[in-house]
Design an enzyme around this catalytic site. Structure first.
Site: not given
Length: 455
Positions: A290-291, A286-288
């Protein structure tokens, strides 16, 4: 008289905030957590375990219903932890958002995905802020935990919360504290990961620190909400860029006949100046993935091009295509077959090992790319029995994991996309006619053979 009245009003308000600080420190406060997923649920359990009362909120009524029965819907969170929290009487879950008024602090843990054009999708944050605003009362502390670009708390969240007439820093208090969950990591649970906390006024920061000090081993206050937002996005960009680097090195070294996995193992023996990162079939979670694009989008507002970050995103996004090409080459050389008409088993659907989280998993992309090339594709994952619905891969929903057994020899190739520990790789090597390993799962276990190809 006017100055005296203003002073008295501000002093009264500060005393109210100071009183809330005391309630946080004494565990007398009630905490609300919005979003009962991979971030929000562990947070609720940690708060309840610390001795504070917590109310979890989710728009999906099934989640509160399961939690009330002591059942877990996240594989790495044991049901006994939920049962224990329920038995203390300090944890409740609900879909009734009017109960937000009961909370002294409200922690927002909702998704921040990307649009199809790789732009921030803040719809979950915005809709949550609208609900909070409708139930906001004086003296509450609101903390955004969702990863986002610097400025979101002040520019997006605050104006929505102030719609009802209450003012941040005067009537309610606002802070940002990014989640740092690593699902399935037994060494770093919620309470053991240091918590960065930023706020734009000292009292809000003091309140947030007092709250998190109650159940987090270490808090790290910073000067502003924007700074805390930048901390989290920097952490994730650091990982994305370094993973892109080793992915590119993998492609280069393979052409040279050099094993990138052996290179990394040897390089990490250097006690300074090197940190190991590992290649794979693409980025997930959910992070790498997208962020970094949140910052590239925000940077355009200031006329700044983020070439380095965007190049890393391009490299990582291209890895599934590279893996499919390597699989096609291996089939051609070892099986005298093309992808069209071949039967392929993708081993591992989760984005990383030993969890059931498939968010942004490259395995989903791999399956679609292989099927577009004419292959028949199944998957095996001991943690994901059925593919849940996703926005980007809707056609894969409800597919079921096949059984793990000798019938694997009926597939033309097995593609190891996720290196779960609870897989019998020795048996896999025995059964599969061809293995394309993107995680060095076989090599780490000393399993060799001409039919094992690193990709």
């Amino acid at each position: 008289m006017v100055l005296s009245h203003r002073y008295q009003s501000q002093r009264k308000l500060n005393m109210s905030g100071e009183d809330t600080v005391g309630r946080f420190r004494s565990r007398e406060a009630v905490v609300g957590v919005i979003g009962l997923g991979y971030v929000g649920l562990p947070l609720c359990l940690a708060i309840a375990e610390s001795g504070s009362r917590v109310i979890g909120f989710d728009i999906d009524p099934e989640k509160p219903a399961l939690l009330a029965k002591g059942q877990s819907y996240i594989k790495h969170i044991e049901a006994k932890k939920i049962v224990s929290a329920n038995q203390t009487g300090r944890f409740q879950a609900t879909s009734d958002f009017s109960r937000l008024r009961e909370a002294d602090a409200i922690l927002i843990c909702v998704p921040t995905p990307l649009t199809s054009h790789l732009e921030p999708d803040l719809s979950f944050v915005e809709s949550t802020a609208e609900v909070v605003s409708a139930n906001l009362r004086k003296g509450q502390l609101i903390v955004l935990e969702s990863t986002t670009f610097p400025g979101t708390t002040h520019e997006v969240l605050r104006p929505i919360l102030e719609k009802g007439g209450l003012r941040a820093g005067v009537d309610f208090f606002l802070a940002f504290s990014p989640e740092r969950e690593d699902p399935g990591n037994p060494d770093f649970s919620t309470t053991r990961i240091p918590k960065v906390i930023g706020a734009d006024d000292p009292l809000a920061r003091e309140m947030a620190v007092a709250l998190y000090d109650g159940f987090i081993a270490k808090t790290v206050p910073v000067s502003s909400a924007a700074t805390a937002e930048a901390v989290k996005i920097t952490e994730n960009i650091f990982r994305a860029v370094n993973i892109a680097l080793v992915n590119e090195l993998k492609v280069i070294y393979k052409k040279m006949g050099v094993d990138v996995w052996e290179v990394i193992e040897a390089a990490k023996t250097k006690p300074f100046g090197f940190m190991p990162f590992y290649p794979g079939p693409g980025l997930g979670g959910h992070c790498i993935p997208i962020d970094p694009f949140y910052l590239t989008w925000k940077a355009r507002e200031f006329g700044i091009a983020t070439r380095f970050i965007e190049l890393a995103g391009e490299i990582n996004s291209n890895m599934p295509g590279y893996v499919v090409s390597e699989l096609a080459i291996a089939l051609d050389r070892q099986q005298r077959k093309g992808l069209n008409g071949s039967r392929i088993l993708v081993l591992g659907l989760a984005y990383k090992k030993n969890i059931d989280d498939i968010r942004e998993s490259p395995s989903l992309v791999l399956i679609e790319l292989l099927e577009a090339r004419g292959a028949t594709v199944d998957f095996y994952d001991p943690h994901v029995p059925v593919v849940p619905p996703t926005r980007e891969h809707a056609k894969l929903a409800n597919r079921k994991s096949v059984a793990f057994g000798p019938n694997i020899n009926l597939y033309d190739a097995v593609l190891i996309a996720t290196d779960h520990d609870d897989v019998d790789y020795a048996a896999l090597v025995k059964w599969a006619p061809l293995i394309v390993d993107t995680r060095n799962a076989c090599g780490r276990r000393g399993l060799t053979g001409g039919h094992i190809v690193s990709a």
